[in-house]
Design an enzyme around this catalytic site. Structure first.
Site, short mmCIF file in Angstrom:
data_model
loop_
_atom_site.label_atom_id
_atom_site.label_comp_id
_atom_site.label_asym_id
_atom_site.label_seq_id
_atom_site.Cartn_x
_atom_site.Cartn_y
_atom_site.Cartn_z
N LYS A 140 0.35 -1.05 -0.19
CA LYS A 140 0.32 0.18 0.27
C LYS A 140 1.12 1.69 0.31
O LYS A 140 2.17 1.21 1.13
CB LYS A 140 -0.76 -0.09 1.24
N SER A 146 -9.81 2.30 3.02
CA SER A 146 -8.45 2.64 1.98
C SER A 146 -8.14 2.27 1.30
O SER A 146 -7.28 2.94 0.32
CB SER A 146 -8.14 4.16 2.99
N SER A 173 -10.06 -0.67 6.89
CA SER A 173 -9.38 0.18 6.04
C SER A 173 -8.83 -1.21 5.37
O SER A 173 -8.42 -1.67 4.11
CB SER A 173 -8.58 0.70 5.82
#
Length: 483
Positions: free
Chosen positions: A76, A151, A175
């Site tokens: 990420k 997210s 998330s």
């Protein structure tokens, strides 16, 4: 080869059915060909990936390779990678290239993992749809007109689209679990402090926790085993013995007590999702588990408490981005005040600005006790609810999300509606507990996630519980319809 799980890749590499270089090249080609339709990657590190794969093949040939050696993964883009841009999907950090690796990157590099690139996300991890990215929204491989959740939507979409077998991600209020649910992947948020936060750009420091998104619980166990460990550079890191989370995956579930919160099955839950969850619970009964209704009476207060605490911490953490030290800087400022105002106003997106303003207000003189302190008191009540529940049951189960993936753009103008997407996940973060989401069916051809919440430091048990379910069902093997 892109359909292989991590467990199958490990076996194939050791049997010399293929090399890490061949697998990595195949996945890089697939990303180049397909990712324009999903926008799951911000940066692809082709040269670095092939170099790491070559080194992994050499380690494998010498017979000295750890379990993940040669396995390609993604990170990420909130996790710092030395020499590779770490943008947090924000204009503010569009040009930021860290000179160091986050601890989890170091750990995975030491385990021999190959980095394919950095995945797209909501800006600074603030969102539930991965639409607030400076680089454009991520699209759900199951329906590219829908969001993949957030997210960590890019991490989940990359795994769902079979562009990477797994990815790192972060979870502040759901998330990891929410995008895993919306993309038919398996996502695990560990106990707070299990995985070092050093080198992960902070959103809300008392809530953030990194974990894996993969296709199976077995694969998540492989990644988590490499990610965890005490880190003296992180003051919140837990000093616990190193754990192999794969050891107990096949343990029997006979006598397991599963708590079902009545608050999670009321108004707002899609009826189709409720049906899929009930079907999953019946599978667990067949595996020998016992179901028991429980109550988490303060769970309805999780969202308002979270949206005071998290923005308050964000307002402090993001104050470092001022246009002076690093990151975006406005052009031709008139004076220092103009430099600050314009650099932050132009560098941060709308949702990030909204949360900074809310958090600064909650921490301001005259409002600190009324809002921030009160939210922390509610947090304590939520933690006590879980503690009471775990005196009666071993784990807690329910839906991960109230609805399947929604259409792009339908909630981006309504922050409250967007915040409600995390209604079942936020309480786990407030309490610091481990939780995961696993695929358990479809509603209108879109994935549904079953959430499993464990007691403190009980990752091994929830991985075992998830794995046994995946042994008797095949929802986790379903492919995205758009791939």
């Amino acid at each position: 080869m892109h359909q292989l799980t991590i467990a199958e890749i490990i076996l194939g590499l050791r049997r010399k059915a293929f090399s890490s270089t061949e697998l990595t090249r195949h996945l890089l080609d697939r990303i180049q060909q397909l990712d324009s339709g999903f926008n799951s990657f911000i940066t692809v590190t082709e040269e670095r990936a092939l170099a790491q794969a070559k080194a992994a093949d050499q380690r494998l040939a010498r017979g000295e390779a750890p379990a993940l050696c040669g396995v390609p993964i993604a990170h990420k883009d909130i996790i710092c990678t030395s020499g590779v841009r770490t943008s947090c999907a924000s204009k503010m950090l569009d040009n930021f290239v860290p000179p160091y690796n986050a601890t989890i990157v170091e750990n995975l590099n030491a385990a021999g993992a190959v980095t394919l690139g950095k995945t797209n996300m909501d800006e600074f991890a603030m969102g539930s749809s991965s639409e607030s990215s400076y680089y454009g929204p991520v699209k759900n491989p199951w329906d590219t007109n829908c969001v993949p959740g957030g997210s960590s939507g890019g991490s989940a979409a990359a795994v769902a689209a079979l562009l990477a077998p797994a990815s790192t991600a972060t979870d502040t209020g759901g998330s990891i679990r929410q995008p895993a649910a919306l993309t038919n992947t398996t996502g695990l948020k560990p106990t707070y402090g299990r995985v070092s936060r050093w080198g992960i750009v902070a959103y809300a420091s008392s809530l953030d926790q990194a974990g894996p998104i993969a296709r199976t619980a077995e694969d998540a166990a492989y990644l988590l085993s490499a990610m965890v460990g005490y880190d003296p550079k992180d003051s919140t890191s837990l000093n616990r013995p190193q754990t192999d989370f794969g050891k107990g995956l096949n343990n029997a579930l006979t006598g397991l007590k599963i708590g079902i919160p009545t608050e999670y099955f009321g108004e707002g839950l899609n009826p189709g999702i409720a049906d899929r969850i009930q079907e999953a619970l019946r599978e667990y009964e067949q595996l020998g588990a016992q179901l028991q209704d429980i109550s988490l009476p303060h769970s309805k207060l999780a969202i308002p408490a979270y949206y005071v605490i998290a923005p308050a911490e964000a307002s402090a953490n993001l104050s470092r981005f001022d246009g002076i030290r690093y990151g975006y800087r406005c052009q031709a400022p008139e004076d220092l005040r103009d430099l600050y105002r314009r650099s932050r106003g132009e560098g941060f997106g709308e949702e990030v600005q909204r949360r900074i303003l809310v958090g600064t207000y909650a921490l301001s003189a005259g409002y600190y006790d009324a809002y921030y302190n009160k939210a922390q008191q509610v947090r304590r009540l939520i933690k006590q609810d879980f503690a009471s529940a775990f005196e009666q049951v071993d784990v807690i189960m329910g839906p991960t999300t109230p609805s399947p993936a929604f259409k792009l753009g339908t909630k981006s103008a309504d922050p409250v509606a967007m915040y409600l997407e995390d209604i079942y996940t936020i309480a786990t973060n407030l309490a610091g507990l481990p939780g995961m989401s696993i695929p358990c069916g479809l509603v209108d051809n879109l994935p549904v996630g079953l959430q499993i919440t464990g007691n403190y430091l009980d990752e091994a048990r929830i991985l075992n519980i998830a794995h046994r379910y995946q042994q008797v069902t095949n929802w986790h093997t379903a492919s995205a319809v758009a791939v």
